[in-house]
Motif scaffolding. Structure first.
Motif, PDB file in Angstrom:
ATOM      1  N   PHE A 114      50.191  46.649  40.795  1.00 19.71           N
ATOM      2  CA  PHE A 114      49.416  47.310  39.625  1.00 19.71           C
ATOM      3  C   PHE A 114      50.031  46.186  38.469  1.00 19.71           C
ATOM      4  O   PHE A 114      51.248  46.161  38.307  1.00 19.71           O
ATOM      5  CB  PHE A 114      49.950  48.540  39.343  1.00 19.71           C
ATOM      6  CG  PHE A 114      48.898  49.620  40.454  1.00 19.71           C
ATOM      7  CD1 PHE A 114      47.976  49.790  39.987  1.00 19.71           C
ATOM      8  CD2 PHE A 114      49.773  50.116  41.304  1.00 19.71           C
ATOM      9  CE1 PHE A 114      47.277  51.031  40.754  1.00 19.71           C
ATOM     10  CE2 PHE A 114      48.979  50.919  42.342  1.00 19.71           C
ATOM     11  CZ  PHE A 114      47.848  51.202  41.969  1.00 19.71           C
ATOM     12  N   LEU A 115      49.077  45.530  37.916  1.00 18.03           N
ATOM     13  CA  LEU A 115      49.651  44.712  36.783  1.00 18.03           C
ATOM     14  C   LEU A 115      49.670  45.384  35.599  1.00 18.03           C
ATOM     15  O   LEU A 115      50.546  44.783  34.406  1.00 18.03           O
ATOM     16  CB  LEU A 115      48.438  43.604  36.603  1.00 18.03           C
ATOM     17  CG  LEU A 115      48.316  42.675  37.929  1.00 18.03           C
ATOM     18  CD1 LEU A 115      47.326  41.599  37.790  1.00 18.03           C
ATOM     19  CD2 LEU A 115      49.608  42.068  38.442  1.00 18.03           C
ATOM     20  N   SER A 116      48.865  46.350  35.188  1.00 14.57           N
ATOM     21  CA  SER A 116      48.936  47.250  34.432  1.00 14.57           C
ATOM     22  C   SER A 116      48.351  48.764  34.895  1.00 14.57           C
ATOM     23  O   SER A 116      47.891  48.797  35.838  1.00 14.57           O
ATOM     24  CB  SER A 116      48.095  46.952  32.938  1.00 14.57           C
ATOM     25  OG  SER A 116      46.715  46.912  33.328  1.00 14.57           O
ATOM     26  N   PRO A 117      48.540  49.780  34.069  1.00 14.93           N
ATOM     27  CA  PRO A 117      48.047  51.020  34.471  1.00 14.93           C
ATOM     28  C   PRO A 117      46.448  50.939  34.826  1.00 14.93           C
ATOM     29  O   PRO A 117      45.814  51.667  35.787  1.00 14.93           O
ATOM     30  CB  PRO A 117      48.039  52.048  33.400  1.00 14.93           C
ATOM     31  CG  PRO A 117      49.181  51.498  32.471  1.00 14.93           C
ATOM     32  CD  PRO A 117      49.087  49.966  32.607  1.00 14.93           C
ATOM     33  N   GLY A 118      45.672  49.974  34.304  1.00 15.43           N
ATOM     34  CA  GLY A 118      44.128  49.846  34.463  1.00 15.43           C
ATOM     35  C   GLY A 118      43.953  48.474  35.344  1.00 15.43           C
ATOM     36  O   GLY A 118      42.819  48.272  35.216  1.00 15.43           O
ATOM     37  N   THR A 119      44.764  47.955  35.642  1.00 11.84           N
ATOM     38  CA  THR A 119      44.442  46.579  36.677  1.00 11.84           C
ATOM     39  C   THR A 119      45.036  46.573  37.965  1.00 11.84           C
ATOM     40  O   THR A 119      46.431  46.768  37.711  1.00 11.84           O
ATOM     41  CB  THR A 119      44.763  45.329  35.822  1.00 11.84           C
ATOM     42  OG1 THR A 119      44.014  45.504  34.348  1.00 11.84           O
ATOM     43  CG2 THR A 119      44.381  44.070  36.522  1.00 11.84           C
ATOM     44  N   ALA A 120      44.732  46.133  38.962  1.00 14.51           N
ATOM     45  CA  ALA A 120      45.328  46.136  40.255  1.00 14.51           C
ATOM     46  C   ALA A 120      44.672  44.950  41.140  1.00 14.51           C
ATOM     47  O   ALA A 120      43.754  44.658  40.831  1.00 14.51           O
ATOM     48  CB  ALA A 120      45.027  47.310  41.031  1.00 14.51           C
ATOM     49  N   VAL A 121      45.571  44.356  41.816  1.00 14.74           N
ATOM     50  CA  VAL A 121      45.510  43.232  42.619  1.00 14.74           C
ATOM     51  C   VAL A 121      45.762  43.811  43.963  1.00 14.74           C
ATOM     52  O   VAL A 121      46.862  44.311  44.437  1.00 14.74           O
ATOM     53  CB  VAL A 121      46.137  41.983  42.560  1.00 14.74           C
ATOM     54  CG1 VAL A 121      46.082  40.936  43.499  1.00 14.74           C
ATOM     55  CG2 VAL A 121      46.097  41.484  40.977  1.00 14.74           C
ATOM     56  N   VAL A 122      44.464  43.727  45.048  1.00 12.85           N
ATOM     57  CA  VAL A 122      44.862  44.125  46.563  1.00 12.85           C
ATOM     58  C   VAL A 122      44.703  43.001  47.341  1.00 12.85           C
ATOM     59  O   VAL A 122      43.718  42.276  47.220  1.00 12.85           O
ATOM     60  CB  VAL A 122      43.900  45.166  46.805  1.00 12.85           C
ATOM     61  CG1 VAL A 122      43.910  45.797  48.220  1.00 12.85           C
ATOM     62  CG2 VAL A 122      43.925  46.595  45.874  1.00 12.85           C
ATOM     63  N   VAL A 123      45.597  43.025  48.389  1.00 12.45           N
ATOM     64  CA  VAL A 123      45.324  42.001  49.327  1.00 12.45           C
ATOM     65  C   VAL A 123      45.113  42.751  50.618  1.00 12.45           C
ATOM     66  O   VAL A 123      45.735  43.526  51.011  1.00 12.45           O
ATOM     67  CB  VAL A 123      46.605  41.059  49.465  1.00 12.45           C
ATOM     68  CG1 VAL A 123      46.447  40.369  50.589  1.00 12.45           C
ATOM     69  CG2 VAL A 123      46.837  40.296  48.193  1.00 12.45           C
TER      70      VAL A 123
END
Length: 102
Positions: free
Chosen positions: A49-58
């Motif tokens: 989670f880069l911020s509460p509203g942004t995520a990066v999933v691998v």
């Protein structure tokens, strides 16, 4: 949204929609052909989670063909997804997708 895969770059909903419609009418058509009875696999391996509203999933992904119990090594893909959530919404949307052979 953008989609980046080997030999493929699509930018925007309409480009992506046209690409997927062509794939589903041809090589990914489910009613006959080599992918009949197949199912997609996509297992998250890491979520940040880069911020509460942004995520990066691998994730590890591929298509399991009819009769297969395990994905062959040559068809395993690694995918990266960038997800965003609206400020008043609990729904996540894909803003960027990239995959490559594992």
């Amino acid at each position: 949204m953008t989609v980046v895969m080997p030999g493929v770059f699509h930018d925007g909903r309409e480009e992506i929609r046209a690409y997927m419609a062509a794939a589903c009418a041809g090589p990914l058509k489910g009613s006959n052909g080599p992918l009949k009875g197949s199912k997609p696999l996509d297992e998250p391996r890491r979520i940040r989670f880069l911020s509460p509203g942004t995520a990066v999933v691998v994730s590890e992904a591929g298509i399991l063909l009819a009769g297969e119990n395990e994905l062959p090594a040559d068809r395993i893909r690694r995918a990266t997804w960038v997800l965003v959530r609206g400020p008043h919404d609990r729904t996540w949307a894909i803003t960027s997708y990239h995959d490559a052979p594992a």
